[in-house]
Each structure stands twice: as C-alpha cells, then as structure tokens.
Design a protein around this motif. Structure first.
Motif, mmCIF file in Angstrom:
data_model
loop_
_atom_site.group_PDB
_atom_site.id
_atom_site.type_symbol
_atom_site.label_atom_id
_atom_site.label_comp_id
_atom_site.label_asym_id
_atom_site.label_seq_id
_atom_site.Cartn_x
_atom_site.Cartn_y
_atom_site.Cartn_z
ATOM 1 N N GLY A 96 -2.117 -9.907 -2.930
ATOM 2 C CA GLY A 96 -1.313 -9.836 -4.430
ATOM 3 C C GLY A 96 0.001 -9.880 -4.511
ATOM 4 N N PRO A 97 0.985 -9.171 -3.826
ATOM 5 C CA PRO A 97 2.251 -9.445 -4.060
ATOM 6 C C PRO A 97 2.766 -10.881 -3.850
ATOM 7 N N SER B 56 1.563 -13.018 -6.657
ATOM 8 C CA SER B 56 2.482 -12.703 -7.931
ATOM 9 C C SER B 56 3.738 -13.941 -7.993
ATOM 10 N N ARG C 166 -5.167 -6.935 -1.960
ATOM 11 C CA ARG C 166 -4.829 -5.594 -1.371
ATOM 12 C C ARG C 166 -4.532 -4.476 -2.556
ATOM 13 N N GLY D 193 -2.664 -2.304 -5.395
ATOM 14 C CA GLY D 193 -1.410 -2.422 -5.921
ATOM 15 C C GLY D 193 -1.277 -1.322 -7.088
ATOM 16 N N PRO D 194 -0.420 -1.475 -8.039
ATOM 17 C CA PRO D 194 0.693 -2.313 -8.320
ATOM 18 C C PRO D 194 1.837 -2.005 -7.256
ATOM 19 N N GLY D 195 2.726 -2.951 -7.395
ATOM 20 C CA GLY D 195 3.950 -3.155 -6.352
ATOM 21 C C GLY D 195 3.507 -3.125 -5.039
ATOM 22 N N GLY E 67 2.056 -0.878 -3.367
ATOM 23 C CA GLY E 67 0.774 -0.365 -3.080
ATOM 24 C C GLY E 67 0.365 -0.117 -1.699
ATOM 25 N N SER F 42 -7.883 -5.692 -7.730
ATOM 26 C CA SER F 42 -6.977 -5.784 -8.955
ATOM 27 C C SER F 42 -6.272 -6.764 -9.207
ATOM 28 N N ASP F 43 -6.449 -7.755 -8.413
ATOM 29 C CA ASP F 43 -5.645 -9.178 -8.571
ATOM 30 C C ASP F 43 -6.691 -10.149 -9.815
#
Lengths: 478, 351
Positions: free
Chosen positions: B79-80, B83, B106, B108-110, B112, B119-120
């Motif tokens: 995820g991160p 982004s 994984r 999240g957000p941030g 996480g 959640s992606d």
C-alpha cells in the motif's frame, strides 16, 4: 570547410514534424536560449561517433520537455525529475544503447535529487546533461534550487534569501564527491571559447558511455533571457559576471583514464537451465502413501508457537511439506514482520483432505507449544477434544483443560541428549506424527531434505525424527 | 511429487521469470519484501537484472524506462509504496507501456500495520493516479494463482499495452502452499512501438504529452476504447454453487477462500448461498452480477476494508436487489464461523 560547420547535424530531424507549430524548421526555444547550443553539441557528437541509431534521448519536464521534436534518435519522455530513473530502466533493458538524460535545474536538483544522486552513485553507464539557468523557465520564472542568493524570481520577489530558501545547490561539486561517476565537469555558454569548451565536454561525456566507462555528468551554465527578463546579450554577461562566481567552471572529476570499461556479461539459457536456475524442480518425484489414523485427528488445523529462534516456523513448514508429499492439501502461514525479531513466533498449518479455505488457524485442533507464553496464550483457543503437545523441558506449568488430549514431551532435553538443542523442533514435529499416526516416518525424513539447509545437520535431525516419532507412538492412545 | 511448497511472494517471481520477465526494479516493504529478495536471487541466475532502487518513485520510473524498451518488466510493493508509485503508473498508462505491478496489501491508512487488508482496492482498481486511466487488476487467492496470474498479467499487459496489477494481501504473499510450474516462455515478441536503441526503432517515441486539447481528447478516447475491449474480453470469475443460489456472497482474494468454506457450511444447513469471486477486479464482472440479480434475493459483499468493492457491486445491481456489506479492517481476517453467522442473519432478516 565553412559550409560544413554550418551544416545541420544529421542526428537532428530535417523538419520537426512532432512540433505542432506551423513552422517545422524552427525550434520552440526562445531567442538567446542555451538549449539550442547544447542540442547542437549533442547532435554533432552523435554524428561524429555514429551513435544516433543506438541513442535513446530522455526528455525531462522543463523547456526541454520537447527534446524529442529534434533528435532523430529513440525518444522517451519522462516525469518531472525522474529522467535518471527512466534512463536507468532503458539502459538496463538495452545495455548496448546510448542513453542521454537531459535535465534542467528544477528537474535534476529539486524534485529529482534522489534519482540523480543514486543513478550517479550506481555509476549507471549513462550521460547526463544538466542545464543550469538558475530559474524555472517553462513555468514562468520561479525560483530554482540553483537560483543565486538575492536573485529575484516570481517566487522570490525580493530576492532569494538563504535564511528562507537556502543556498544554490552546487550539482557538479555534489556529484563529484561520489565514488562511481567517472567524469563531472561544469561549463558555461557565453562566448566562443567557453562554448567550444562546452562542446568538448558534451562529446567526452557521450564518448565515455560508448566506451563503457560509466556515469558522466556535464553541468552547463546556460542563458535564459526570458526567465531572467534580460536581452540575450546581457544574459551572456550575467553568466560570466555573476553566475560563474557562485558556480565555478572546471573539471570536478575525471577518472576516465583509470577506470576499466565494463560490459555486463550476456547469458543464454535453455528451458531446462532456467527451471534449474529458479529452483522449481522438486527434490523428489517419489510418491508417499497416506497413513491410516483415528478419524478425530483428520484435517488438523495446527498452531505452532514458541520463542523466535526455536525453529517454530521450520517445524510448521516441515509439517506442511510432509503433508504435501503425502498428497494432502496444505497451507503454512507464518507470523511475520517485527513479531519475528525476537519475542514469540508462531505459524498456522493446515493439512487437509479437502481444499484449504482460510489458511488462518483461529481455533486450532492441534497446538504445539514450545514455550510457556505460547501455551498460556493458545491453550484456551484449542477446540474441544483437540490435542496439545508441549515441551516439558521449557514449560513449568501443566495444561489446565481437561477436555483436550495432552502429549507432554521433554523435547529440549531429548535434543540435548542427541547433542543439538536445536533439534527439539523436529522431535516435537515427529512426536505429533508418532502420536496421531498422521504421516509415515519416512515422509518426515524426506521433508528434512527440504527443511534442513545445512546438509551436515541432516543426520542428527533424522535421529531427532526417530526419537520424537517413537516417543509419540509410545504415548498413542489405544 | 511435481509440486513445491512455496510462499506466494516467491511464486510470483518464479511465475514472472517463466513469463519471460528479466528485469525487476523494487524497494523493500513488508509484507512484499520476499518478492524483491526472490528477484534478487533468481534474476541474475537467468541473465536478468534485479535492482533495488532508491525509492518506490524511482523504481516505477525505472520500470517505465525498461517498459519503453519493449521488455517484460515488473515491480512490487505494498500500500504505502503503491501510493508512491501512482505517479509513474499514470505516466505508463498515458504512454501505453506494458508492465506488471504487484501489490501485497497491508493495513492502512498511513503506516497502518503489516497485517493483511484489502484497502488498496480504490487506489488500484479505480486508478489512483491522475488522469482518465484504469489498469487491469488480477486478484489471486492461492499461491498457485500468484504464479499463474502473474504470468497472465504479462500477457494482458502486452496485448493491450497497459500496466497490469496483481493485487493480493499480506497472507497470500506470506503463506506457503503447493504450487506447480509450467515451461518457460522465452520468445518475448519485438514490439513495433518500443525503443530498442537500434535504427529500426529509433523513430518511436514513448510519451504521454498531447499538448493540443483535441489530440489529448482523441488519445483519451483511444484509451477508453482499450478499457472497453478489456471489459469485453478479460473478465474472469470463479463461481461456487451459484446455479440455484438465493443469496450471493461476493469476495476476492483471501476472503473468497473463507467464503467458500462459509458457503459449504451454509449449504449443509440447507441455506442456498453461492459464491461469486471476481478474479479480475478491473474489468469487474458486472454482466454476471446483473444476471445473478435476476434470480438472487440478496447480495453480501465481504471485504477486508471499509467497503470499496461493494460500490462496484451496487453499481452493477443498480438498486434491483439489496447489497449488504460486511468488512473487517486493520488486518483481521474474518473467520468462516463469523461469516456463517452473518449470512444466517441475512436470511433471518429476509424472513
């Protein structure tokens, strides 16, 4: 001879068909702009070394975003600041190509600082031309990382103030500090002598790449009359009288005489060699028969837990591997990440006759606990009539529940007697098999070939399997 | 035994190499790091390149460069990192460059956490970067599919000249299962649009710039037509007990496995549940959902997110049937027991 000098280099297109302007002969740059000079030096060098066919020109974001209007070479347009990364990508894909990454000051020294630094540090065999005109030309004259102190721009209307915006970034000095670059020079475009010097630098930087010497960067102090709001002649004076004071010219690094040319070796593999290289040929083609065992042990959902370093994950993986060899549907899921660094580790293993749904074992039918915290934590979640196996050498409490089967085994003591504490995990694994009757002992031994990486430890682990299996079998409920 | 026990992340790299991918650019991140580590181990052994870039941004731009050279190239992250890659993915979509991006999701957000989430979905399926683009998204739910769908991703990428995602979660990446591999594909075709550093290809241009509004609109229309073709040709689903289903549960990736167990248990109780598992998230199986909406009473979407895919189901159902949602977040994987209960409630409410 004069006619030759004036000839347009063949590495430029005859007419600039990609330029949407009606005039296909004129470049899009402003009068007095330095890009024209540098483009010409590059095209002449490509002509001279007969490299145009092999060349891939990376256009950045900035005024030279349309570099591909002009160069009769392969062309790739890149995102803002990313030209050195794009150059790295294409150069690694086609090492024989000549890759030119052409960037302005905002592109290279602000948004793309990481990309240029690391491409240089890797010594990518590419050529970078860095046009430093101390301003953002294309977006209308904002501050660049190389804008001089006190210089007025649309975003430093009272002049660049070092306390607020910091100092001009000196790229040639920075890059020359790195180990890998072979050639770094700063040149300037303001009179014929200096243009000639710039031309030589451009040629050398391209030739270096063709000779497989490594990373070259030429920083070029270049006029931007529009951005500086000066006429072209004053712009030249400004470079000489003002800019050069803060950006001294010269060769900052030149290792080209010392470095050895390097070309990555090429490899041709057969299909079989590829499969061997990526290790997808199974260790054994042998088939292992399933055992018969009590119905209540079927489709075990196993949780293995203990300290990190006890071989918990390996124990679980060996169970899954044994299941695979006996043609069960298996899954193995580790705890991962920070949990693995010290502290406790656990893994979830399914050995099923039917396909495995979720690989997560929330309610284990079998718990193998190798330390006390694991037993305390997971004992309550074992299903009714489940099985708990625990290492009595390390766990000084007993299982509290009376609705589960318990196999207490002094696995660590047994391992110590064998001469290697670290075999306790395989003793516990084999005890599970001996106790329940799931898995043949020979299957377990076969799994060791995959599980145990250090071959000299194979024999002792085989003994561990024997000991554990016999122990488990001796306790098997009749 | 022709199968190997292997982690999902490791199977991705084997699949990629078998698909003719010889370049990997990446940056470590849990729970995707084994992909980089496997690539570092195996790419050089087959004459390929592994490079750990200075950032996710650099790595996707390296992918952009190599993809412009017409070779099969990939990257992977979580995820991160995805982004961060969105900028480059937009450029690759705009320049129509085939490449494969793996996202091992994984929490999240941030920052996480590193536990599995889904959640992606929005940033991957809806095209998280700027501009009018989408990327085909393949969602494996087993280690075998981690390999198989990675290989398919390269084919789709090349066929349509587009970045393609393989979207999985931390557990599918980290778990080991049995996997079987096929034969290597080594004849990656030469592309007439790519830049090879030779005379034949030197008139090619890799770019996403169209200054003239009409031209950019035309380019965008061409892209939309491509996405339309992908919708027509590339939808993939797995169906389980849907023929007479009164209730349709929908889930992808790891959730679909729990749902399968759930449906089995519900069927044994005489409840007519069936599972629709989208394997492609773009293109989404809209047509199949419209068909199912004609006979099913209700839909239930289960996701490890706040409800992202459910919006696509609701769009397809278009109000003709209730579409309920059940989600877990933060890395919690729903259990079959919990889902059985949820589904039983669905029936109770109905009655």
């Amino acid at each position: 001879m004069a006619s030759k000098v004036l000839q347009k280099p063949a590495s430029f297109y005859d007419t600039y068909e990609r330029n949407p302007s009606t005039d296909k002969k004129m470049p899009h740059y402003c009068p007095g702009c330095g890009h024209g000079n540098v483009h010409k030096f590059i095209a002449e060098a490509l002509d001279n070394y007969e490299l145009a066919d092999r060349t891939i020109f990376i256009s950045p974001v900035g005024c030279s975003v349309f570099g591909y209007y002009y160069f009769d070479t392969g062309n790739i347009q890149a995102a803002h600041g990313r030209a050195p990364a794009v150059a790295t990508g294409i150069k690694r894909a086609h090492p024989h190509s000549i890759v030119i990454s052409y960037q302005g000051d905002g592109d290279l020294a602000a948004i793309g600082t990481a990309e240029i630094l690391h491409a240089a540090n890797r010594g990518e065999n590419i050529t970078v031309f860095f046009i430093n005109n101390a301003i953002y030309g294309m977006t209308g004259g904002q501050m660049a990382p190389t804008t001089l102190e006190t210089q007025k721009t649309t975003t430093t209307p009272t002049g660049r103030n070092a306390r607020n915006e910091g100092y001009p970034v000196k790229v040639a000095e920075l890059i020359s500090q790195l180990e890998a670059p072979v050639y770094v020079e700063r040149v300037a475009l303001f009179d014929n002598k200096h243009r000639s010097r710039a031309r030589m630098a451009v040629r050398k930087a391209i030739k270096n790449q063709a000779d497989h010497l490594g990373f070259s960067l030429v920083e070029i102090l270049s006029p931007c009359p529009s951005g500086w709001k000066m006429d072209p002649v004053d712009s030249l004076h400004w470079i000489k009288d003002v800019m050069m004071n803060q950006f001294p010219l010269g060769v900052y690094k030149d290792n080209t005489k010392e470095v050895e040319p390097y070309e990555a070796p090429k490899m041709q593999l057969s299909d079989e060699e590829i499969k061997q290289a990526i290790e997808i040929i199974p260790d054994t083609e042998k088939e292992f028969k399933k055992t018969e065992y009590a119905e209540r042990y079927a489709n075990p959902e196993i949780k293995v837990a203990g300290f990190g370093g006890q071989g918990v994950l390996l124990l679980g993986a060996a169970l899954a591997q044994a299941g695979l060899l006996e043609n069960y549907n298996v899954s193995w899921l580790p705890s991962y990440g920070p949990e693995m660094r010290g502290g406790t580790a656990n893994c979830h293993v399914n050995v099923r006759n039917i396909p495995v749904g979720s690989p997560v074992v929330n309610d284990p039918t079998v718990l193998i606990a190798l330390n006390r915290p694991s037993l305390e934590k997971f004992e309550p979640v074992v299903v009714k009539n489940g099985l708990i196996i625990y290492d009595t050498s390390l766990i000084d409490i007993e299982v509290q529940r009376d609705d589960v089967e318990v196999l207490a085994i002094p696995a660590t003591e047994m391992a110590d007697k064998l001469g290697n504490t670290r075999t306790a995990n395989m003793i516990a694994m084999a005890a599970f098999a001996g106790y329940t009757g799931i898995f043949n002992r020979e299957t377990l031994k076969e799994t060791l070939k995959t599980a145990i990486k250090r071959k000299k430890l194979l024999a002792i682990n085989e003994k561990a399997v024997d000991e554990g299996y016999e122990f488990g079998k001796s306790k098997r409920p009749s | 035994m022709s199968k190997l026990l292997m982690k999902g992340n490791d199977a991705i790299v084997r699949g990629a190499i078998l698909a003719g991918c010889r370049i990997y650019f990446g940056y470590p991140i849990t729970p995707a790091s084994e992909i980089a580590e496997s690539a570092a181990r195996y790419m050089p052994r087959v004459g390929g390149t592994f490079l750990q870039a200075e950032s996710e941004i650099a790595s996707i731009n390296m992918v952009y460069g190599a993809a412009g050279g017409g070779v099969r190239v990939m990257t992977a992250s979580s995820g991160p990192g995805i982004s961060l890659k969105q900028e480059g993915i937009s450029y690759a979509a705009g320049s129509e460059l085939p490449c494969v991006i793996v996202d091992i999701m994984r929490g999240g957000p941030g920052l996480g956490n590193i536990a599995p989430e889904q959640s992606d979905y929005n940033q991957v399926v809806k095209g998280g970067g700027h501009g009018n683009f989408k990327c085909p998204v393949l969602a494996p739910n087993s280690v075998q599919e981690m390999s198989d769908l990675t290989q398919l991703a390269f084919e789709i990428a090349e066929k349509y000249r587009t970045p393609v995602y393989v979207l999985a979660d931390g557990y599918t990446g980290q778990m080991m299962e049995a996997v079987e591999f096929g034969e290597p594909f080594t004849n990656v075709p030469k592309q007439d649009w790519a830049v090879y550093g030779d005379a034949e290809s030197k008139h090619n241009l890799i770019s996403s710039i169209y200054l003239d509004p009409e031209e950019l609109e035309e380019h965008n229309r061409k892209l939309q037509q491509k996405y339309e073709n992908i919708k027509q040709n590339e939808v993939r689903v797995e169906e389980f007990m849907l023929d007479d289903a009164e209730y349709v549960v929908v889930g992808y990736g790891i959730v679909s496995r729990v749902l399968k167990t759930t449906v089995e248990r519900l069927r044994s109780q005489g409840l007519k549940f069936g599972l629709l598992r989208p394997i492609t998230l773009f293109p989404f199986p809209e047509k199949r959902i419209i068909e199912l909406a004609k006979m099913a009473k209700k839909f239930l979407a289960v996701e490890m997110s706040n409800g992202q895919m459910v919006e696509d189901i609701r769009l397809a159902v278009n109000g003709s049937r209730p579409v309920e949602f059940y989600g877990r977040m933060g890395g919690v994987v729903p259990t079959a027991a919990e889902l059985v209960e949820r589904c039983q409630n669905l029936v109770k409410k109905e009655n």
